[in-house]
Design an enzyme around this catalytic site. Structure first.
Site, mmCIF file in Angstrom:
data_model
loop_
_atom_site.group_PDB
_atom_site.id
_atom_site.type_symbol
_atom_site.label_atom_id
_atom_site.label_comp_id
_atom_site.label_asym_id
_atom_site.label_seq_id
_atom_site.Cartn_x
_atom_site.Cartn_y
_atom_site.Cartn_z
ATOM 1 N N TYR A 142 0.654 -1.192 -0.052
ATOM 2 C CA TYR A 142 -0.023 -0.229 -0.103
ATOM 3 C C TYR A 142 0.891 1.164 -0.049
ATOM 4 C CZ TYR A 142 -4.205 -2.549 0.467
ATOM 5 O OH TYR A 142 -5.213 -3.439 0.052
ATOM 6 N N GLY A 152 3.026 4.069 -1.394
ATOM 7 C CA GLY A 152 3.236 4.429 -2.942
ATOM 8 C C GLY A 152 1.773 4.522 -3.641
ATOM 9 N N GLY A 174 -1.510 3.367 -5.130
ATOM 10 C CA GLY A 174 -2.446 2.406 -5.380
ATOM 11 C C GLY A 174 -2.046 1.351 -4.092
ATOM 12 N N HIS A 186 -3.893 5.459 5.455
ATOM 13 C CA HIS A 186 -3.842 6.726 4.517
ATOM 14 C C HIS A 186 -4.656 6.828 3.268
ATOM 15 C CE1 HIS A 186 -1.419 9.711 2.161
ATOM 16 N NE2 HIS A 186 -1.557 10.353 3.154
ATOM 17 N N ASP A 187 -4.497 5.532 2.448
ATOM 18 C CA ASP A 187 -5.207 5.583 1.360
ATOM 19 C C ASP A 187 -6.796 5.624 1.639
ATOM 20 O OD1 ASP A 187 -3.075 4.871 -0.069
ATOM 21 O OD2 ASP A 187 -3.193 2.989 -0.851
ATOM 22 N N ASP A 194 -2.385 13.295 6.155
ATOM 23 C CA ASP A 194 -0.883 13.096 5.862
ATOM 24 C C ASP A 194 -0.247 13.085 7.190
ATOM 25 O OD1 ASP A 194 -1.412 12.885 3.211
ATOM 26 O OD2 ASP A 194 -0.515 15.028 2.879
#
Length: 138
Positions: A43, A45, A47, A63-64, A105
């Site tokens: 996960y 990076g 995508g 975070h995604d 973030d």
């Protein structure tokens, strides 16, 4: 797809959001996002799929998910106000999107710091092909 993240960071002429996130990560972990996190696990990076490999990868998964809740925002490029001082990341006042992106973030950078003791160099350039199975729900 992850290579696009690196290209985007390298091509940004002004301080864009991805560079801000890199600064937060470096502030918290003392590691540059590239190379330590850009290709880590399934996960970190651009995508992701499958199950997070460890606590560090789970930080990126969360975070995604955080970004996923901000579909109306330009999560990769919006520049937000923030400061790094006295050992803390503080998100400043901005638009609703800027504040939310900054919080995603900030939380992720702090999570990466907390997971430093379990960071596995074997996941540093983990191939996407090894990320299989259904993704967890956010």
């Amino acid at each position: 797809m992850r290579a696009l993240w690196i290209v985007a960071v390298l091509l940004v002429g002004v301080e864009g959001h991805l560079l801000q996130f890199n600064k937060m990560i470096k502030f918290e972990t003392r590691k540059n996002a590239i190379p330590f996190y850009a290709f880590y696990g399934c996960y970190c990076g651009w995508g992701g799929r499958g199950r997070p490999k460890d606590a560090t990868d789970r930080c990126c998964f969360v975070h995604d998910c955080c970004y996923g809740k901000l579909a109306k925002c330009n999560t990769k490029w919006d520049i937000y106000p923030y400061s790094l001082k006295s050992g803390y990341i503080t998100c400043g006042k901005g638009t609703w999107c800027e504040e939310q992106i900054c919080e995603c973030d900030r939380v992720a950078a702090e999570c990466l710091r907390r997971s430093l003791s379990t960071y596995k160099y074997g996941y540093m350039f983990y191939p996407d092909s090894r990320c299989r199975g259904p993704s967890e729900t956010c």
